[in-house]
Design an enzyme around this catalytic site. Sequence first.
Site, PDB file in Angstrom:
ATOM      1  N   HIS A  11       0.844  -1.189   0.000  1.00 21.36           N
ATOM      2  CA  HIS A  11       0.000   0.000   0.000  1.00 21.36           C
ATOM      3  C   HIS A  11       0.879   1.239   0.000  1.00 21.36           C
ATOM      4  O   HIS A  11       1.951   1.261   0.616  1.00 21.36           O
ATOM      5  CB  HIS A  11      -0.907   0.019   1.230  1.00 21.36           C
ATOM      6  CG  HIS A  11      -1.977  -1.018   1.213  1.00 21.36           C
ATOM      7  ND1 HIS A  11      -3.142  -0.895   1.927  1.00 21.36           N
ATOM      8  CD2 HIS A  11      -2.066  -2.217   0.580  1.00 21.36           C
ATOM      9  CE1 HIS A  11      -3.908  -1.953   1.725  1.00 21.36           C
ATOM     10  NE2 HIS A  11      -3.270  -2.773   0.916  1.00 21.36           N
TER      11      HIS A  11
ATOM     12  N   GLU B  96       0.715   4.003   1.561  1.00 17.27           N
ATOM     13  CA  GLU B  96       1.044   4.525   2.893  1.00 17.27           C
ATOM     14  C   GLU B  96       2.252   3.818   3.489  1.00 17.27           C
ATOM     15  O   GLU B  96       3.158   4.465   4.036  1.00 17.27           O
ATOM     16  CB  GLU B  96      -0.146   4.361   3.850  1.00 17.27           C
ATOM     17  CG  GLU B  96      -1.403   5.066   3.413  1.00 17.27           C
ATOM     18  CD  GLU B  96      -2.372   4.190   2.630  1.00 17.27           C
ATOM     19  OE1 GLU B  96      -3.588   4.358   2.794  1.00 17.27           O
ATOM     20  OE2 GLU B  96      -1.910   3.343   1.845  1.00 17.27           O
TER      21      GLU B  96
ATOM     22  N   CYS C 134      -6.670   1.851   5.220  1.00 19.39           N
ATOM     23  CA  CYS C 134      -7.243   0.622   5.764  1.00 19.39           C
ATOM     24  C   CYS C 134      -6.703   0.401   7.182  1.00 19.39           C
ATOM     25  O   CYS C 134      -5.869   1.173   7.671  1.00 19.39           O
ATOM     26  CB  CYS C 134      -6.885  -0.558   4.875  1.00 19.39           C
ATOM     27  SG  CYS C 134      -5.120  -0.973   4.906  1.00 19.39           S
TER      28      CYS C 134
END
Length: 192
Positions: free
Chosen positions: A85, A87, A115
């Site tokens: 991801h 992030e 998430c």
Amino acid sequence: MQSAELFQSGSSMLASPAQTLIPHDPDPMPQPYDHDLHFMQMALQQAALAPAVGEVPIAAVLVHEGQVLASAHNNRETTQDPTGHAELIVIRQAAQLLRSWRLTDATLYVTLEPCAMCAGAIVQSRIARLVFGAWDPKAGACGSIFDIPAERRLNHHVEVVDGVLERESQTLLRNFFRPKRQGTALKHDHRA
């Protein structure tokens, strides 16, 4: 004094037990700063690159003291790594650059609400602020399904600003998924 009067006047005065008070929220919703738009635009530009390599257009930019430390889009498909991801990628890059896992005073800009995995990493890395674009009603963990950054039992809390360039973030995602959904619908349409 009726509860509506208390609410309208903004009063936080005490009422008798027979009266109903509207609770006062001591922490108003954080508002975006002017520079948040600039860095979110950078995240959107990074997200726009993702479909060319088969990735979902989600991206992140990590900023510390006004300087971009890292920017990336998701790479789950290209690396076949479930933790790919945006992030997590920028958190790792920034931590290496600063030679510290503590990213205090940093702001993370993300095009989609993080998430649970990413929200946990944001808290663990001590990021001060999170600014995101679109809400994720299926997997969001910063207010949609869970609210990990605001969890009072954790030892670090993150200021969250939501909805910055939300429409632009949603448009990128819709444009990416629309042809995929239409292709799936055609496969299941027996009339074709």
